[in-house]
Enzyme design. Structure first.
Site, PDB file in Angstrom:
ATOM      1  N   ARG A 145       2.589 -58.537   0.748  1.00  0.00           N
ATOM      2  CA  ARG A 145       1.635 -59.382   1.219  1.00  0.00           C
ATOM      3  C   ARG A 145       0.076 -58.869   1.782  1.00  0.00           C
ATOM      4  O   ARG A 145      -1.041 -58.485   1.794  1.00  0.00           O
ATOM      5  CB  ARG A 145       2.257 -59.509   2.461  1.00  0.00           C
ATOM      6  CG  ARG A 145       3.331 -60.995   2.402  1.00  0.00           C
ATOM      7  CD  ARG A 145       3.826 -60.765   4.037  1.00  0.00           C
ATOM      8  NE  ARG A 145       4.679 -59.340   4.136  1.00  0.00           N
ATOM      9  CZ  ARG A 145       5.747 -59.907   4.994  1.00  0.00           C
ATOM     10  NH1 ARG A 145       5.749 -60.221   6.312  1.00  0.00           N
ATOM     11  NH2 ARG A 145       6.326 -58.228   5.218  1.00  0.00           N
ATOM     12  N   CYS A 148       7.612 -55.325   8.546  1.00  0.00           N
ATOM     13  CA  CYS A 148       7.434 -54.129   7.745  1.00  0.00           C
ATOM     14  C   CYS A 148       9.579 -54.015   7.415  1.00  0.00           C
ATOM     15  O   CYS A 148      10.559 -53.663   7.746  1.00  0.00           O
ATOM     16  CB  CYS A 148       7.369 -52.676   7.611  1.00  0.00           C
ATOM     17  SG  CYS A 148       7.757 -51.397   6.337  1.00  0.00           S
ATOM     18  N   HIS A 176       2.154 -51.622   8.868  1.00  0.00           N
ATOM     19  CA  HIS A 176       1.664 -53.305   9.092  1.00  0.00           C
ATOM     20  C   HIS A 176       3.140 -53.931   9.263  1.00  0.00           C
ATOM     21  O   HIS A 176       4.380 -53.257   9.377  1.00  0.00           O
ATOM     22  CB  HIS A 176       1.669 -53.637   7.475  1.00  0.00           C
ATOM     23  CG  HIS A 176       3.114 -53.645   6.311  1.00  0.00           C
ATOM     24  ND1 HIS A 176       3.849 -54.960   5.944  1.00  0.00           N
ATOM     25  CD2 HIS A 176       3.726 -53.050   5.602  1.00  0.00           C
ATOM     26  CE1 HIS A 176       5.318 -54.886   5.697  1.00  0.00           C
ATOM     27  NE2 HIS A 176       4.943 -53.376   5.043  1.00  0.00           N
ATOM     28  N   ASP A 195       5.159 -53.698  -0.178  1.00  0.00           N
ATOM     29  CA  ASP A 195       5.206 -55.178   0.597  1.00  0.00           C
ATOM     30  C   ASP A 195       3.890 -55.623  -0.520  1.00  0.00           C
ATOM     31  O   ASP A 195       3.165 -55.745   0.122  1.00  0.00           O
ATOM     32  CB  ASP A 195       5.066 -55.320   1.960  1.00  0.00           C
ATOM     33  CG  ASP A 195       5.335 -56.840   2.215  1.00  0.00           C
ATOM     34  OD1 ASP A 195       4.875 -58.075   2.238  1.00  0.00           O
ATOM     35  OD2 ASP A 195       6.213 -56.789   3.531  1.00  0.00           O
ATOM     36  N   CYS A 223       2.778 -49.180   2.174  1.00  0.00           N
ATOM     37  CA  CYS A 223       4.031 -49.721   1.827  1.00  0.00           C
ATOM     38  C   CYS A 223       4.022 -50.893   0.198  1.00  0.00           C
ATOM     39  O   CYS A 223       2.877 -51.632  -0.136  1.00  0.00           O
ATOM     40  CB  CYS A 223       4.327 -50.779   2.656  1.00  0.00           C
ATOM     41  SG  CYS A 223       5.976 -51.248   2.947  1.00  0.00           S
TER      42      CYS A 223
END
Length: 818
Positions: free
Chosen positions: A633, A693, A690, A631, A629
């Protein structure tokens, strides 16, 4: 998915029941309809005979083993895996026990006594259920020296005393302190013992008698080579050849014959060859048990006896405890059978070893210790309890009583060749690489040489002394330099800052002119109070005189500027964190990119420049495609511990893989897959989801209508995952051992499984999967827990939708760049 029997369990939490209800398309029905929990906590059977949700939930917490029958009465049950494993270990232990007894110069029956006692007693009382104990090569040199010096019966008494000493150490609960010994010392000790064993047994292989020490064996070797005994040499050569070639027999025949241990096959073939050829060889001679020698009161100097007891106690204890820890690692890495084995209780294991040594010595047996080779064979053979170890000891006892005529046919040269190969294998290439990587080669080499030249106890003492000297040298080896670049004075400290480095530190920082701008780079993992005070006092004085001081490096946070002079307490490693500073610091974040690049050029670039230059010359050769992803993080290099050139990474919102032919204006994911599979020839592809999400939350909560924005058009590729989760005809994707925490986590897990199916539909992937040259992996990363989970059997056609927790590896020692 593996089957399990539904049992009475507690009802799921209210929160989880709400998630379950939201996934159904109709009302729940009673009286055993699909998905309906019954009063007894089980679920009804669906029309397709698929397990229901509550049934799957009951499988999360299924007991490790079924309850014992008979109304709570305990009955002895021996699993088939334990029985087969005990036979495999017995076939390995029998010839090795005779060979080790031969190498020590003790009665051959002593090896069988020690093997039987080690199996039965330690197997029952020890703290490592799958560890196999018995006579070990690690004590061969020590025992041989004691027999030559004090005689066999006194050596048995020393074994009894060593066992009592081990019991005392176990009572003091000091077992874990043995693990503080440097691995380089342990590996060097074992390698030195292996060299000594190999040199001694080489003389028996050549048809002669070994000398009393390794040095004498080397001196006598030229004369022995000039006077060879063809019969002994031929039997020994055949034994060595079978030992080395047996595991390498190819094809179906190899798979069949390798069920027989190589040690047993080598000794059996050499024995048959010697009998058929009519070779005149010295053979095993097991005397009657009625004449078996038992211990007597120790005779000899008190200090010598105490040193002997101490040597056997220390060497045997350390080897047993290290072997127990190694067995824990082997069991943890084992996939089949999936049975929980309790971790080793080291104090109990030490007590079991002590009890066994007392009994073995009293019965006229060799000293006992945990044996890594037999323990590894026990684990790989599929043992599931301590019954396998105990049964192996029972088979040894039966063989010692009933197979004496067969054992008497074995040539001593064959046993000597077997033990010689074992001795050579104790000089492990894997251990050498590990020692070299950790810069402990000096300790290893000195310990090895000292064991060969002086003896085991003396060699270990010398190794410990060298290890301490090396540690002190590294502790005091600190490089402190100062230079000027563009008007800024840079003080660089490499290594550990202790009180020993304070004079050099004070002298170096004193060279910085008053009022100058200074940057202090600290590249060490330790700073004691004296060094801290010296730096802090100099900083206060330098700032008071109009200068500036900035600290960088891993230790900079501790000695940063006082709170009155700084606007942010963030350390140099925090730029990737979502930390919060005051307004001035947030305003300064506009220069974060430039600051980060500057830090990279100063600290990281010199370390990776050589590797990146190599990659620039050779081109990229990643081992896997990592699709995850977007993302912020998710730091892929951090959670996979990878570096430049390792991963070909593709990131998008929701880690989605549009199936071939899907309506999409963006073919970038398909292009990346094709390039990675066909051009880069990656070995594996990982799809990583993760927790928390945002794409999955949008799928769950987003309206079905409205304007088709680019984000909504992209998220259409995640709709199959949502439909899969809501389907009543599919089992839940789940984490092993627990239920999903909420609907978002459930969808995140299901999405990884669904995207793997999309991935299989791509032509390039399907072709490589058919060829068997590509593997697929599903992964889930829980951000809040910093915990990774891998999808079980994700490279099979039928995906088992269970994510297993990835256990942490043993922490590596921080390497100093001093």
């Amino acid at each position: 998915m593996s089957a399990c029997v539904p049992t009475r369990t507690e009802d799921p939490s209210r929160k989880f029941r709400k998630i379950r209800k939201s996934r159904k398309t109709g009302k729940s029905q009673r009286n055993g309809q699909p998905g309906t929990p019954q009063k007894d906590g089980t679920a009804g059977t669906s029309r397709e005979a698929r397990p229901s949700r509550t049934f799957l939930a009951s499988c999360f917490q299924r007991p490790h083993s079924p309850p014992s029958p008979g109304g709570g009465r305990r009955r002895l049950r021996i699993a088939g895996a334990d029985l087969s494993a005990s036979i495999s270990v017995f076939l390995i232990a029998l010839p090795l026990s005779l060979g080790i007894a031969l190498a020590t110069g003790s009665p051959l029956q002593a090896g069988l006594v020690a093997a039987a006692v080690g199996g039965i007693v330690v197997g029952r009382l020890g703290g490592a259920p799958l560890q196999v104990s018995g006579p070990a090569a690690g004590l061969t040199v020590v025992t041989a020296d004691l027999i030559q010096r004090y005689g066999w019966r006194t050596t048995c008494a020393i074994t009894v005393l060593a066992g009592l000493a081990q019991l005392g150490l176990a009572a003091l609960r000091v077992a874990r302190s043995a693990l503080a010994v440097s691995p380089a010392i342990v590996h060097g000790m074992l390698a030195g013992i292996g060299v000594t064993i190999a040199l001694a047994q080489l003389h028996i292989v050549l048809g002669a008698t070994p000398q009393s020490s390794a040095v004498d064996n080397v001196r006598a070797l030229p004369a022995q080579l000039a006077d060879l005994h063809p019969a002994a040499l031929s039997a020994s050569a055949l034994t060595v050849a079978v030992l080395l070639l047996w595991p390498r027999i190819p094809g179906r025949v190899g798979r069949l014959v390798q069920k027989i241990p190589a040690a047993l096959a080598a000794v059996a073939i050499a024995t048959t060859f010697a009998a058929v050829a009519g070779l005149s060889l010295t053979r095993v001679d097991l005397p009657s048990w009625s004449s078996h020698a038992l211990p007597q009161l120790p005779e000899g100097p008190v200090l010598g006896i105490l040193a002997a007891v101490l040597t056997i106690t220390l060497v045997g204890s350390v080897e047993s405890l290290l072997s127990a820890v190694a067995v824990d690692k082997l069991v943890g890495a084992r996939k089949q059978p999936d049975v929980r084995i309790p971790r080793a209780r080291l104090d109990r294991e030490l007590a079991g070893q002590g009890t066994a040594n007392v009994i073995s010595g009293a019965l006229g047996g060799l000293p006992i210790t945990g044996v890594a080779v037999r323990s590894a064979a026990n684990v790989s053979a599929g043992a599931v309890s301590r019954n396998a170890t105990m049964l192996h000891g029972l088979w040894i006892a039966v063989a010692a009583l009933l197979l004496v005529p067969v054992l008497d046919l074995i040539p001593l040269a064959a046993l000597a060749a077997l033990v010689m190969v074992v001795g050579v294998q104790m000089v492990s290439i894997t251990h050498l690489r590990s020692v070299k990587q950790n810069r402990e080669m000096l300790v290893y080499a000195v310990t090895l040489a000292a064991v060969v030249l002086t003896g085991v106890l003396e060699g270990v003492v010398i190794g410990v002394a060298v290890a301490v000297a090396v540690a002190l040298h590294r502790l005091t080896r600190t490089r402190i330099t100062v230079d000027e670049q563009e008007g800024i004075h840079r003080v660089r400290a490499r290594g550990q800052l202790t009180f020993l480095a304070v004079p050099r530190l004070s002298r170096t920082v004193g060279q910085v002119p008053q009022g100058a701008d200074c940057v202090v780079e600290l590249d060490g993992s330790f700073m004691d109070h004296a060094a801290y005070e010296a730096l802090h006092d100099w900083q206060t004085s330098h700032v008071a005189q109009g200068g500036t001081v900035e600290f960088t490096g891993r230790s900079g946070g501790r000695i940063s500027e006082p709170a009155t002079q700084t606007h942010c307490s963030c350390r140099p490693w925090t730029p990737w964190r979502n930390h919060h500073c005051d307004a001035s610091a947030r305003h300064a974040s506009t220069h974060q990119l430039a600051n980060g690049l500057s830090s990279f050029q100063r600290n990281t670039a010199p370390l990776v420049r050589e590797e990146l230059a190599r990659l620039a010359r050779e081109g990229q050769r990643p081992s896997q495609l990592f699709l995850t992803c977007a993302d912020s993080r998710l730091v892929t290099s951090m959670i996979t511990a990878s570096g430049p050139g390792d991963l070909f990474t593709v990131r998008n919102v929701g880690n989605l893989v549009p199936p071939p032919g899907a309506e999409s204006s963006d073919d970038s994911v398909a292009a990346a897959i094709e390039y990675a599979v066909d051009v880069l020839k990656v070995d594996s592809i990982t799809i990583c989801g993760h927790s928390g999400c945002g794409a999955m939350q949008a799928l769950l909560n987003g309206p079905s209508g409205g304007a088709q924005t680019p984000l909504r058009r992209w998220l259409r590729h995640g709709m199959p995952s949502l439909e899969r989760m809501r389907s009543r005809h599919r089992s839940w994707a789940r984490i092993s051992g627990r239920m999903p925490s909420d609907a978002v986590e459930q969808l995140c897990l299901t999405n990884v499984v669904q995207q793997l199916e999309h991935l299989r539909a791509h032509e390039a992937v399907a072709k490589r999967l058919t060829e068997g040259t590509l593997k697929l992996h599903g992964m889930y990363f829980h951000v809040g827990e910093a915990q990774a989970y891998l999808l079980a059997s994700s490279d099979e056609h039928e995906i088992d939708e269970v994510f297993d927790r990835v256990a942490p590896a043993p922490p590596a020692l921080e390497k100093s760049r001093a």
